[in-house]
Design a protein around this motif. Sequence first.
Motif, PDB file in Angstrom:
ATOM      1  N   SER A  58      19.576 100.542  47.975  1.00  0.00           N
ATOM      2  CA  SER A  58      20.065 101.864  47.913  1.00  0.00           C
ATOM      3  C   SER A  58      19.200 102.704  47.285  1.00  0.00           C
ATOM      4  CB  SER A  58      21.468 101.514  46.762  1.00  0.00           C
ATOM      5  OG  SER A  58      22.513 101.092  47.224  1.00  0.00           O
ATOM      6  N   SER A 102      25.207 103.475  45.140  1.00  0.00           N
ATOM      7  CA  SER A 102      25.589 102.034  44.869  1.00  0.00           C
ATOM      8  C   SER A 102      26.539 101.380  46.111  1.00  0.00           C
ATOM      9  CB  SER A 102      25.810 101.891  43.486  1.00  0.00           C
ATOM     10  OG  SER A 102      26.488 100.466  43.212  1.00  0.00           O
ATOM     11  N   GLN A 103      26.091 100.498  46.704  1.00  0.00           N
ATOM     12  CA  GLN A 103      27.024  99.860  47.615  1.00  0.00           C
ATOM     13  C   GLN A 103      28.458  99.414  46.913  1.00  0.00           C
ATOM     14  OE1 GLN A 103      29.505  97.598  49.553  1.00  0.00           O
ATOM     15  NE2 GLN A 103      28.003  96.288  48.101  1.00  0.00           N
ATOM     16  N   SER A 104      28.088  98.704  45.856  1.00  0.00           N
ATOM     17  CA  SER A 104      29.189  97.712  45.167  1.00  0.00           C
ATOM     18  C   SER A 104      29.821  98.813  44.121  1.00  0.00           C
ATOM     19  CB  SER A 104      28.731  96.682  44.517  1.00  0.00           C
ATOM     20  OG  SER A 104      27.654  97.067  43.593  1.00  0.00           O
ATOM     21  N   THR A 107      26.609  97.875  40.140  1.00  0.00           N
ATOM     22  CA  THR A 107      25.214  97.374  39.498  1.00  0.00           C
ATOM     23  C   THR A 107      25.006  98.039  38.036  1.00  0.00           C
ATOM     24  OG1 THR A 107      24.406  97.465  41.564  1.00  0.00           O
ATOM     25  CG2 THR A 107      22.659  97.794  40.025  1.00  0.00           C
ATOM     26  N   GLU A 241      13.828  88.984  51.519  1.00  0.00           N
ATOM     27  CA  GLU A 241      15.253  88.295  50.673  1.00  0.00           C
ATOM     28  C   GLU A 241      15.962  87.272  51.577  1.00  0.00           C
ATOM     29  OE1 GLU A 241      18.060  92.199  51.346  1.00  0.00           O
ATOM     30  OE2 GLU A 241      18.598  90.956  49.575  1.00  0.00           O
TER      31      GLU A 241
HETATM   32  C1  F6R Z   1      19.455  94.181  49.320  1.00  0.00           C
HETATM   33  C2  F6R Z   1      20.383  94.195  48.473  1.00  0.00           C
HETATM   34  C3  F6R Z   1      20.027  94.794  46.948  1.00  0.00           C
HETATM   35  C4  F6R Z   1      21.119  95.903  46.636  1.00  0.00           C
HETATM   36  C5  F6R Z   1      20.740  96.136  45.034  1.00  0.00           C
HETATM   37  C6  F6R Z   1      21.723  97.425  44.734  1.00  0.00           C
HETATM   38  O1  F6R Z   1      19.784  93.942  50.649  1.00  0.00           O
HETATM   39  O2  F6R Z   1      21.497  93.916  48.895  1.00  0.00           O
HETATM   40  O3  F6R Z   1      18.831  95.190  46.875  1.00  0.00           O
HETATM   41  O4  F6R Z   1      20.875  96.920  47.268  1.00  0.00           O
HETATM   42  O5  F6R Z   1      21.224  95.245  44.434  1.00  0.00           O
HETATM   43  O6  F6R Z   1      22.968  97.131  44.855  1.00  0.00           O
HETATM   44  P1  F6R Z   1      23.868  98.336  44.793  1.00  0.00           P
HETATM   45  O7  F6R Z   1      23.711  99.213  46.219  1.00  0.00           O
HETATM   46  O8  F6R Z   1      25.621  97.579  44.963  1.00  0.00           O
HETATM   47  O9  F6R Z   1      24.088  99.149  43.758  1.00  0.00           O
END
Ligand code: F6R
Length: 357
Positions: A58, A102-104, A107, A241
């Motif tokens: 992200s 943030s995908q999730s 974080t 990774e």
């Molecule tokens: C890489 C990966 C991690 C996330 C990081 C942030 O493939 O998945 O580097 O990008 O932990 O996560 P989010 O976007 O959920 O805040």
Amino acid sequence: EKGTYPHYMLKEIDEQPAVIRKIVQTYQDEQGSLTIDKDILQAMNDADRIYIIAAGTSYHAGLVGKQFIEKMAKIPVEVHISSEFGYNMPLLSEKPLFIFISQSGETADSRAVLVEIKELGYKALTITNVPGSTLSREADYTLLLHAGPEIAVASTKAYTAQLAVLAILAEVTAKSRGFDSNYDLVQELGIVANAMDVLCGEKEEFEAIAREFLSTTRNCFFIGRGIDFYVGLEGALKLKEISYIQAEGFAGGELKHGTIALIENGTPVVALATQESVNLSIRGNVKEVVARGANPCIISMKGLETEEDRFVIPEVYGLLTPLISVIPLQLISYYAALHRECDVDKPRNLAKSVTVE
Ligand code: F6R
């Protein structure tokens, strides 16, 4: 469900064209124009500087997002790693706006910054894939990625979705500030989605590249200039990774300031050459590493290609190239991990969302 796919990661890579089309559709009004909630636009326009806060993939999307916002909407942007910002806050401008990517949406490092800047009374926008996530609930505004659940630990479709949403945010903000563009972003993102389809159809080619360059190597370098550099950082993260190959992304011109000492006979160097303005200089950097024995894998864009290139991606609007140049890197990493018998979807030591600081 991964259906007939051997891994979620491969399925999620293949979903990217559909995700981009879904995002464009979702962010269009009845007239077909791109649109953003008016409170968010107001917050963008009230800001004298934007602070993007994120981690990992992200963060890499944020680096590209800065280019979108500065070049289209002409608002200065800083991009910060959340775990660093939390402990070492930079001097802030008078009217900052914070954008959390943030995908999730869970974080912990990013949340710690959100809590802190809310206490200081600043506004925050979260760009996330998960409605109702912590970062979404605690921010003033949310923009959703609409990428569907991302199960594989390595983030793929969330990255390109983040880029698409950031481009739309930048473009709509630019329009509201009276900056007219000479392109139609809806159309350009449609071209991007079609180019993604083409790339997802070339899997044998990326499997062959992984076999040729990465099946036994200890390390691998990614170089690029400008936005190609940022995509290279993401390519290196993907590769390390899931395949455990030590991989690093570098700005093309920075290699000679030390890192070039690591180039040995046969060291793979993936070079991205998708930007006309730096095409000659990145090719100069490739010559520097080849002179030290590197095995170069040049990925260029149609219109800029030369005979020495290993793969040429279809042409898309210049600023949007990261949305498609990342796909070869995702697929090369996938096949490298597969050839090395790694657990593609669940790499060692990693969790899908990192909820500890
Ligand atoms: C890489 C990966 C991690 C996330 C990081 C942030 O493939 O998945 O580097 O990008 O932990 O996560 P989010 O976007 O959920 O805040």
